[in-house]
Design an enzyme around this catalytic site. Structure first.
Site: not given
Length: 329
Positions: A205, A210, A222
């Protein structure tokens, strides 16, 4: 062990429980508690007496098995041990995954920073180098308990959920299903054009939210969505603008990337396919989380016909993009 849910997944998790959970691991909280932006999990900055604050991530009940969470932690620690700037969980008595009153959680050091803009070539090269290092480590072995990025998991299963639960307005159901049938044909064709792509451990992701930037450079946070998949999955979300701008950005990222790990250019066929899969999956993600009170508050437009009209329009635009040649670098 997962929480017993009565009203919502986090109905029994309040400030007192969060502080008590952290103190149960041996830290002494000073009472300061700040909720951080997160919907899938609950994440807090927690003040610690005479020490720097910690970040506590309380996992959404029933989403991941303990084994899958521990694989996430092990991957982050493996990267951190190689001095790759990934924020890894803290271990207490050798354990990174803790449980309190049915909620599983992990503690992290607080790492500040700002979202990167990646407007400069040097910044894109910098991020590319770190992604190359992450993937060089990620290619060494496979996850055993984390998911694999696939058309089935990112499109077929989400669409089945939406149809089964009658989430899509009745008047838009036929155009939506017809469009999805067409998109799935084009997406599979993109994967066929890409050919055999290595499946490696990914961040999963890797959007700009992030990546946090400081004067010392970027660090990645994350890994909650880490999974097996093609390398391009961690690169395409960093791109923005028109095709020419995206090609320039990707060229810089890949230049830095290839200092540490070879990039398979056939994976460029997957950029728009992966973008389309993310758009499809996003709608189902919102639908699956609608019983969590945080979601209707944060996404009040989701259950309106307007959302689905715009969603279908976005997917039609993707259908056209899937027919275009891949980016060139």
């Amino acid at each position: 062990m997962t929480a017993t849910v009565n009203e919502a997944p986090y109905a029994n998790l309040g400030p007192e429980q969060v502080l008590a959970a952290v103190e149960a691991t041996g830290y002494r909280c000073d009472g300061r508690l700040l909720a951080l932006n997160s919907y899938e999990n609950r994440v807090y900055q927690i003040g610690i007496e005479d020490e720097s604050p910690l970040v506590g991530k309380f996992y959404r009940p029933e989403r991941w098995s303990d084994a899958a969470i521990l694989e996430e932690h092990a991957f982050a620690q493996e990267l951190a041990e190689r001095e790759i700037p990934v924020v890894a969980p803290l271990a207490t008595d050798g354990r990174t995954l803790h449980e309190f009153e049915g909620y599983r959680f992990a503690l992290y050091p607080r790492r500040g920073g700002r979202w990167p803009e990646l407007q400069e070539a040097d910044d894109r090269l910098w991020v590319g180098r770190f992604l190359g290092r992450i993937h060089a480590v990620g290619s060494v072995r496979a996850f055993e308990h984390r998911p694999v990025l696939s058309v089935a998991s990112m499109a077929e299963e989400p669409v089945a959920y939406l149809l089964q639960h009658n989430v899509i307005p009745a008047e838009l159901r036929v155009p939506y299903t017809s469009l999805l049938d067409d998109l799935l044909v084009r997406i599979r064709a993109s994967f066929e054009r890409a050919g055999e792509c290595a499946q490696i451990r990914l961040h999963g992701d890797c959007h700009l939210g992030n990546i946090l930037w400081t004067d010392a450079g970027p660090h990645f946070v994350d890994l909650d969505d880490c999974r097996m998949g093609p390398a391009i999955q961690d690169l395409w979300m960093l791109l923005s603008g028109d095709r020419m701008e995206q090609a320039l950005q990707l060229s810089d990222i890949v230049e830095g990337y290839e200092e540490f790990y070879e990039f398979n250019r056939r994976e460029l066929h997957l950029v728009e396919a992966l973008r389309t899969l993310r758009i499809i999956n996003y709608a189902a993600w919102l639908a699956r989380r609608w019983d969590d009170p945080a979601f209707p508050q944060a996404f009040p437009w989701f259950d309106s016909p307007r959302f689905w009209e715009e969603h279908i329009l976005s997917l039609r635009e993707q259908a056209a993009l899937l027919d275009e040649p891949p980016l060139q670098i």
